[in-house]
Design an enzyme around this catalytic site. Structure first.
Site, mmCIF file in Angstrom:
data_model
loop_
_atom_site.group_PDB
_atom_site.id
_atom_site.type_symbol
_atom_site.label_atom_id
_atom_site.label_comp_id
_atom_site.label_asym_id
_atom_site.label_seq_id
_atom_site.Cartn_x
_atom_site.Cartn_y
_atom_site.Cartn_z
ATOM 1 N N GLY A 89 44.927 33.978 33.537
ATOM 2 C CA GLY A 89 43.905 33.901 32.643
ATOM 3 C C GLY A 89 43.323 32.648 31.675
ATOM 4 N N PRO A 104 49.140 31.791 36.022
ATOM 5 C CG PRO A 104 49.568 29.604 35.475
ATOM 6 C CD PRO A 104 50.174 30.892 35.555
ATOM 7 N N GLY A 105 45.965 30.765 37.548
ATOM 8 C CA GLY A 105 45.512 30.276 38.826
ATOM 9 C C GLY A 105 44.370 29.100 38.521
ATOM 10 N NE ARG A 106 39.104 30.880 35.289
ATOM 11 C CZ ARG A 106 38.201 31.319 36.040
ATOM 12 N NH1 ARG A 106 37.179 30.637 36.344
ATOM 13 N NH2 ARG A 106 38.274 32.944 36.468
ATOM 14 N NE ARG A 122 34.293 30.603 38.584
ATOM 15 C CZ ARG A 122 33.723 30.403 37.783
ATOM 16 N NH1 ARG A 122 32.932 29.207 37.544
ATOM 17 N NH2 ARG A 122 33.849 31.037 36.514
ATOM 18 C CB CYS A 154 17.788 33.234 53.102
ATOM 19 S SG CYS A 154 17.248 31.962 54.539
ATOM 20 C CE1 TYR A 184 40.301 33.234 41.558
ATOM 21 C CE2 TYR A 184 40.149 31.879 39.436
ATOM 22 C CZ TYR A 184 40.765 32.885 40.184
ATOM 23 O OH TYR A 184 41.986 33.173 39.818
HETATM 24 C C1 LIG Z 1 43.513 36.576 39.241
HETATM 25 C C2 LIG Z 1 44.710 36.952 38.746
HETATM 26 C C3 LIG Z 1 45.392 35.964 38.048
HETATM 27 C C4 LIG Z 1 44.940 34.532 37.809
HETATM 28 O O1 LIG Z 1 43.892 34.555 36.976
HETATM 29 P P1 LIG Z 1 43.296 32.973 36.593
HETATM 30 O O2 LIG Z 1 42.192 33.561 35.683
HETATM 31 O O3 LIG Z 1 43.025 32.119 37.648
HETATM 32 O O4 LIG Z 1 44.493 32.419 35.675
HETATM 33 C C5 LIG Z 1 46.909 36.390 37.851
HETATM 34 N N1 LIG Z 1 47.254 37.503 38.052
HETATM 35 C C6 LIG Z 1 46.545 38.344 38.673
HETATM 36 C C7 LIG Z 1 47.171 39.800 38.882
HETATM 37 C C8 LIG Z 1 45.361 38.236 39.041
HETATM 38 O O5 LIG Z 1 44.709 39.245 39.523
#
Ligand SMILES: *Cc1c(COP(=O)(O)O)cnc(C)c1O
Length: 433
Positions: free
Chosen positions: A251, A286-288, A324, A354, A383
């Site tokens: 997150g 973390p992803g983002r 997004r 469209c 994303y």
């Molecule tokens: C989406 C998700 C994340 C990653 O969220 P980011 O905002 O990209 O860091 C981590 N854990 C779980 C369980 C998720 O669903």
């Protein structure tokens, strides 16, 4: 947007002017990439991903920890391999992501399987592969696993993802830690979850977990969530369980516009005491944060038009490429790859799909655009491609990885004929009816 605001965004993305004045990423001219692979194309900078991973890794100091990359943010195998090599684990949410993570070289035990709706097929595949642990999100799922493990010859580790009931200031579609949402086990069902684990022969509690949402810019909700995780950890220990992992989820937010992102050091500092006293290995997912700023979406202006007093630039990237803005009203900075220095005007940058919601920016202050101009949409590493679709029968974009002056296609643009390759034109032809 003034240069003062733009500078940190460019720096976050590893973007700088090339000797010819055009924009380069990781030492590669974006115009060269676009001329070779075409547009739209996602371009990711390996250097930025390494930098991000290293910064977060160091923020833990000596605390035992693991960074489990949230695969859903960007699941290209080259991105996964890069992060696996750095020592990351993987946080996955589907059987498809499991196969990707394994194919990219993550060890099964370094993979955590999250998600609210895992099917029997996915659960059994994860058990067979020896996934590190399954983060469960409901009592029903836990009971299902208890049943499936009866066919199993060794213990399956589960993590209980609790819903800590904390509010994080973010877009409602990406807030996940509030009570009543579909995510996690409510705290008042935690004791019952422990009993289900006790009663199952081949299940043990490996982790207590949370994930409170996405694009979070303050430490406070993590502190509040962590306090609740520690209470539950205590409750689990009192009931005779010994989970080795506390998982704070992901997150961590990034800068899309003028946000002040939470620095990993400032994220961990107020949690450090609690992490230490837990005696657990700390997982974050973390992803983002790891990949978001590391990617741009390259797109060209197809046409310009004027309508209702507005200046509209139609570009070749649509909501099927980057959803997004349409889905979250998200802001993505858009910069010309060849800066012009002309006075700013207000432009709607829209895609060819469209749908009225198909836009990248509305009334954006930017230098005037001309047909054929190449634009870089920033913050598209997370994303972006991962949420892209074939809507309007559009082929998904090419993906390119840049690494210190070199670049390579890591996924070619889809071929249009592949889009309907498996479809059946006339299913009842020649059959009696
Ligand atoms: C989406 C998700 C994340 C990653 O969220 P980011 O905002 O990209 O860091 C981590 N854990 C779980 C369980 C998720 O669903």
């Amino acid at each position: 947007m003034g240069p003062g605001v733009l500078d940190p965004l460019l720096a976050d993305a590893g973007l700088a002017p090339a000797p010819d004045g055009s924009l380069a990423m990781g030492g590669v001219r974006l115009a060269e990439v676009a001329d070779t692979v075409g547009t739209p194309a996602f371009v990711y900078d390996a250097g930025t991903m390494r930098l991000r991973y290293g910064t977060l890794d160091r923020a833990f100091g000596g605390l035992p920890h693991r960074i489990c990359y949230a695969v859903k943010a960007n699941s290209n195998l080259a991105v996964l391999r890069l992060l696996a090599r750095l020592g990351a684990g993987a946080d996955i949410v589907s059987g498809g992501e499991m196969l990707r993570a394994l194919a990219a070289g993550f060890a099964p035990q370094d993979i955590v399987f999250s998600g609210v709706g895992k099917t029997d097929e996915e659960l059994l595949a994860a058990m067979a592969a020896g996934i590190g642990h399954l983060n469960i999100e409901s009592l029903a799922e836990l009971r299902r696993i208890a049943m499936l493990t009866d066919f199993h010859d060794h213990d399956v580790a589960v993590g209980i993802r609790v819903n800590p009931d904390v509010t994080a200031e973010t877009h409602p579609y990406i807030a996940t830690g509030k009570g009543g949402l579909k995510f996690g086990i409510p705290r008042d069902q935690f004791a019952e979850a422990l009993e289900v684990i006790d009663a199952a022969g081949r299940m043990r509690l490996g982790a207590v977990a949370m994930h409170i949402g996405s694009q979070i810019l303050q430490a406070a909700p993590y502190v509040a969530g962590m306090e609740r995780l520690l209470e539950l950890l205590e409750q689990a220990r009192t009931a005779g369980h010994a989970p080795g992992v506390l998982d704070l989820g992901g997150g961590l937010g990034i800068r899309y516009r003028d946000e002040v992102p939470l620095d990993p050091g400032a994220w961990i500092a107020p949690l450090r005491g609690m992490m230490q006293s837990s005696g657990c290995t700390i997982h974050v997912a973390p992803g983002r944060y790891l990949v978001g700023s590391a990617g741009v979406l390259l797109t060209r202006v197809v046409f310009q038009k004027h309508s209702g007093g507005r200046e509209i630039a139609v570009v070749d990237a649509g909501m099927n490429d980057l959803v997004r803005p349409a889905l979250y009203q998200a802001w993505h900075e858009i910069v010309p790859v060849q800066p012009s220095g002309a006075p700013m005007v207000r432009i709607d940058v829209v895609g060819p799909v469209c749908e009225t919601g198909d836009f990248l920016a509305i009334e954006r202050e930017m230098a005037p655009l001309a047909q054929g101009d190449l634009l870089a949409v920033l913050g598209a590493g997370a994303y972006g491609f991962a949420m892209s679709s074939n809507y309007n029968s559009r082929a998904r974009a090419a993906e390119v990885l840049v690494d210190d002056g070199r670049w390579a296609v890591i996924r070619p643009r889809e071929r249009l004929t592949d889009l309907f390759r498996d479809e059946v034109t006339d299913p009842f032809a020649g059959k009696d009816s």
